[in-house]
Scaffold this motif. Structure first.
Motif, PDB file in Angstrom:
ATOM      1  N   GLU A  59      -8.286   3.760  -0.223  1.00  0.00           N
ATOM      2  CA  GLU A  59      -8.496   2.939  -1.411  1.00  0.00           C
ATOM      3  C   GLU A  59      -9.914   2.380  -1.475  1.00  0.00           C
ATOM      4  O   GLU A  59     -10.406   2.043  -2.562  1.00  0.00           O
ATOM      5  CB  GLU A  59      -7.495   1.780  -1.424  1.00  0.00           C
ATOM      6  CG  GLU A  59      -6.057   2.203  -1.697  1.00  0.00           C
ATOM      7  CD  GLU A  59      -5.095   1.035  -1.576  1.00  0.00           C
ATOM      8  OE1 GLU A  59      -5.551  -0.059  -1.157  1.00  0.00           O
ATOM      9  OE2 GLU A  59      -3.913   1.200  -1.908  1.00  0.00           O
ATOM     10  N   GLU A  81       7.807  15.961  -3.533  1.00  0.00           N
ATOM     11  CA  GLU A  81       6.603  15.140  -3.499  1.00  0.00           C
ATOM     12  C   GLU A  81       5.338  15.967  -3.753  1.00  0.00           C
ATOM     13  O   GLU A  81       4.346  15.444  -4.272  1.00  0.00           O
ATOM     14  CB  GLU A  81       6.484  14.432  -2.147  1.00  0.00           C
ATOM     15  CG  GLU A  81       7.501  13.332  -1.911  1.00  0.00           C
ATOM     16  CD  GLU A  81       7.220  12.115  -2.765  1.00  0.00           C
ATOM     17  OE1 GLU A  81       6.206  11.433  -2.534  1.00  0.00           O
ATOM     18  OE2 GLU A  81       8.021  11.851  -3.682  1.00  0.00           O
ATOM     19  N   GLY A  98       6.738   7.410  -0.639  1.00  0.00           N
ATOM     20  CA  GLY A  98       5.972   8.162  -1.633  1.00  0.00           C
ATOM     21  C   GLY A  98       4.477   7.939  -1.542  1.00  0.00           C
ATOM     22  O   GLY A  98       3.698   8.664  -2.162  1.00  0.00           O
ATOM     23  N   LEU A  99       4.063   6.945  -0.741  1.00  0.00           N
ATOM     24  CA  LEU A  99       2.642   6.611  -0.658  1.00  0.00           C
ATOM     25  C   LEU A  99       1.833   7.714   0.020  1.00  0.00           C
ATOM     26  O   LEU A  99       0.663   7.926  -0.318  1.00  0.00           O
ATOM     27  CB  LEU A  99       2.465   5.286   0.088  1.00  0.00           C
ATOM     28  CG  LEU A  99       1.045   4.715   0.144  1.00  0.00           C
ATOM     29  CD1 LEU A  99       0.503   4.514  -1.266  1.00  0.00           C
ATOM     30  CD2 LEU A  99       1.017   3.410   0.927  1.00  0.00           C
ATOM     31  N   SER A 108       2.253  11.004  -0.158  1.00  0.00           N
ATOM     32  CA  SER A 108       1.962  12.025  -1.167  1.00  0.00           C
ATOM     33  C   SER A 108       0.898  11.526  -2.143  1.00  0.00           C
ATOM     34  O   SER A 108      -0.040  12.254  -2.480  1.00  0.00           O
ATOM     35  CB  SER A 108       3.237  12.385  -1.926  1.00  0.00           C
ATOM     36  OG  SER A 108       2.951  13.187  -3.053  1.00  0.00           O
ATOM     37  N   GLN A 109       1.029  10.289  -2.589  1.00  0.00           N
ATOM     38  CA  GLN A 109       0.048   9.725  -3.520  1.00  0.00           C
ATOM     39  C   GLN A 109      -1.356   9.742  -2.912  1.00  0.00           C
ATOM     40  O   GLN A 109      -2.339  10.037  -3.593  1.00  0.00           O
ATOM     41  CB  GLN A 109       0.433   8.301  -3.884  1.00  0.00           C
ATOM     42  CG  GLN A 109       1.727   8.175  -4.664  1.00  0.00           C
ATOM     43  CD  GLN A 109       2.163   6.724  -4.812  1.00  0.00           C
ATOM     44  OE1 GLN A 109       1.347   5.813  -4.834  1.00  0.00           O
ATOM     45  NE2 GLN A 109       3.473   6.524  -4.906  1.00  0.00           N
ATOM     46  N   THR A 110      -1.430   9.429  -1.629  1.00  0.00           N
ATOM     47  CA  THR A 110      -2.735   9.390  -0.958  1.00  0.00           C
ATOM     48  C   THR A 110      -3.341  10.782  -0.852  1.00  0.00           C
ATOM     49  O   THR A 110      -4.531  10.977  -1.133  1.00  0.00           O
ATOM     50  CB  THR A 110      -2.590   8.778   0.442  1.00  0.00           C
ATOM     51  OG1 THR A 110      -2.076   7.441   0.320  1.00  0.00           O
ATOM     52  CG2 THR A 110      -3.918   8.733   1.170  1.00  0.00           C
ATOM     53  N   HIS A 148      -2.848  13.240  -2.703  1.00  0.00           N
ATOM     54  CA  HIS A 148      -3.166  13.753  -4.033  1.00  0.00           C
ATOM     55  C   HIS A 148      -4.506  13.236  -4.564  1.00  0.00           C
ATOM     56  O   HIS A 148      -5.024  13.757  -5.556  1.00  0.00           O
ATOM     57  CB  HIS A 148      -2.064  13.372  -5.033  1.00  0.00           C
ATOM     58  CG  HIS A 148      -0.928  14.340  -5.094  1.00  0.00           C
ATOM     59  ND1 HIS A 148       0.069  14.393  -4.141  1.00  0.00           N
ATOM     60  CD2 HIS A 148      -0.622  15.308  -5.996  1.00  0.00           C
ATOM     61  CE1 HIS A 148       0.943  15.333  -4.451  1.00  0.00           C
ATOM     62  NE2 HIS A 148       0.545  15.908  -5.573  1.00  0.00           N
ATOM     63  N   ARG A 149      -5.063  12.226  -3.917  1.00  0.00           N
ATOM     64  CA  ARG A 149      -6.310  11.644  -4.405  1.00  0.00           C
ATOM     65  C   ARG A 149      -7.461  12.652  -4.345  1.00  0.00           C
ATOM     66  O   ARG A 149      -7.542  13.461  -3.405  1.00  0.00           O
ATOM     67  CB  ARG A 149      -6.682  10.405  -3.576  1.00  0.00           C
ATOM     68  CG  ARG A 149      -5.719   9.245  -3.702  1.00  0.00           C
ATOM     69  CD  ARG A 149      -6.131   8.118  -2.758  1.00  0.00           C
ATOM     70  NE  ARG A 149      -7.446   7.592  -3.106  1.00  0.00           N
ATOM     71  CZ  ARG A 149      -7.667   6.400  -3.631  1.00  0.00           C
ATOM     72  NH1 ARG A 149      -6.644   5.595  -3.880  1.00  0.00           N
ATOM     73  NH2 ARG A 149      -8.897   5.991  -3.911  1.00  0.00           N
TER      74      ARG A 149
END
Length: 377
Positions: free
Chosen positions: A66, A157, A184-185, A187-189, A191-192
């Motif tokens: 982040e 995911e 789910g975090l 996968s979100q990470t 995907h950045r």
């Protein structure tokens, strides 16, 4: 300081483990292990590498990503993710109200949480001798079923990123390594756009960064080691001397063992918390084990005091018989059967960490001491 009894509560996961990479000390930027965090480092705009994708790394990587300019993750082995959608969400106000206004509600809530995982999915990690392995490294029908469900979670995911899916799906037996809780975090990470997942093996490190076995060179401002702990090196770097001047680490010779995970021959009145073979994989909690161990230790000390005794030293044959049974049990479990790299095993390949049986069985074994198990004076 002189005392009659000593209790070690240092646990298993306290000494950082660093990877054996050629040139690791030559890196000219900033580096640290996740357990020795550099809280003063400013990630803003920095090019950061993280080595490792275990439980610790998966918790801190999203926070680093982040802030950092770019984060490159070096993964040796993918993890089995255990989905928990509520994992990091704040508790609802209604539940907080119950905690604050209903007497003993928090006790019942804890019991509810604990009982749901009391034996958890332990049976799904045990070998079925009659199971015909269909080529997916499963060890039973139940093991295959849970593995299939967890693969479906990963597929959902990463359904839009087949390139990532190929990297994150494990090919080893489900349960052979520690599970990672995920909401789910992860996968979100991944995907950045400012995050790269690299599965190439690291060949060497230099002043500027990392070179992989594909000769790809990466330059970094900082490197974070999320590479776990020296879990098999119990009680290091302490020096502990027992009867006849024997050093505990010489006696163990890299293969720690203990009766009930609490006492070992030749070291009277010396007790372990979270000692050898008291780690659990998928059922219960370490707090539960620690409570059982403390209960047993207090019974030992009480026996000494009430009977005017000076020492209790577990008999060698009692210790050996117990550990033979533990080893046999671990050899039937996913973590004992698989040859995947894991902190569950020591350098000799023996599972020195895990408890392979039910929680109830450990509770029963630690309720009362049997003086016949000890040389008492």
């Amino acid at each position: 300081v002189s005392c009659q009894s000593v209790i070690s509560a240092v646990g298993q996961l306290n000494q950082p483990s660093y990877p054996n990479i050629l040139g690791r000390d030559s890196f000219g930027g900033t580096s640290w292990h996740s357990a020795r965090w550099d809280h003063d480092y400013d990630f803003s705009g920095k090019n950061v590498a993280v080595i490792g994708t275990g439980c610790s790394a998966i918790q801190f990587i999203p926070r680093v990503a982040e802030i950092a300019g770019h984060t490159t993750i070096f993964q040796r082995t993918p993890n089995w993710l255990m989905p928990r959608p509520q994992y990091q969400k704040e508790l609802p106000e209604s539940l907080l109200w119950c905690f604050n206004h209903i007497p003993y509600y928090h006790n019942w809530f804890r019991l509810h949480l604990f009982w749901r995982s009391h034996e958890g999915l332990l049976s799904r990690l045990e070998l079925d001798p009659d199971w015909e392995n269909p080529g997916d490294n499963s060890i039973s029908s139940a093991n295959q079923e849970l593995g299939a469900l967890l693969r479906l979670y990963l597929q959902s995911e990463f359904s839009d990123r087949p390139d990532l899916l190929e990297k994150v799906v494990p090919d080893y037996t489900m349960g052979a390594k520690r599970f990672v809780i995920d909401d789910g975090l992860w996968s979100q990470t991944l995907h950045r756009d400012d995050v790269t997942l690299c599965t190439d093996q690291i060949r060497l490190m230099s002043e500027n960064g990392i070179t992989t076995d594909t000769d790809e060179e990466y330059s970094f401002d900082a490197i974070i080691y999320g590479t776990g702990f020296k879990a098999s090196e119990f009680l290091t770097p302490m020096k502990i001397v027992g009867k006849d001047g024997i050093d505990l680490h010489d006696q163990w010779d890299g293969d720690a063992s203990a009766y009930l995970g609490i006492v070992t021959p030749g070291f009277p009145n010396f007790y372990f918390l979270y000692g050898p073979n008291t780690n659990i994989v998928i059922n219960g909690s370490i707090i539960y084990f620690s409570e059982c161990e403390v209960h047993y230790i207090t019974r030992c000390i009480k026996h000494l005091l009430e009977n005017g005794l000076t020492s209790m030293d577990v008999k060698q044959e009692v210790h050996d018989s117990y550990n033979e049974r533990i080893d046999e049990g671990n050899r039937r479990m996913a973590w004992g059967l698989s040859d995947v790299n894991s902190w569950y095993k020591n350098a000799s390949g023996r599972t020195a960490q895990n408890w392979p049986f039910s929680l109830l069985e450990y509770w029963e074994q630690t309720r009362e001491i049997d003086p016949a198990d000890y040389e008492i004076s």
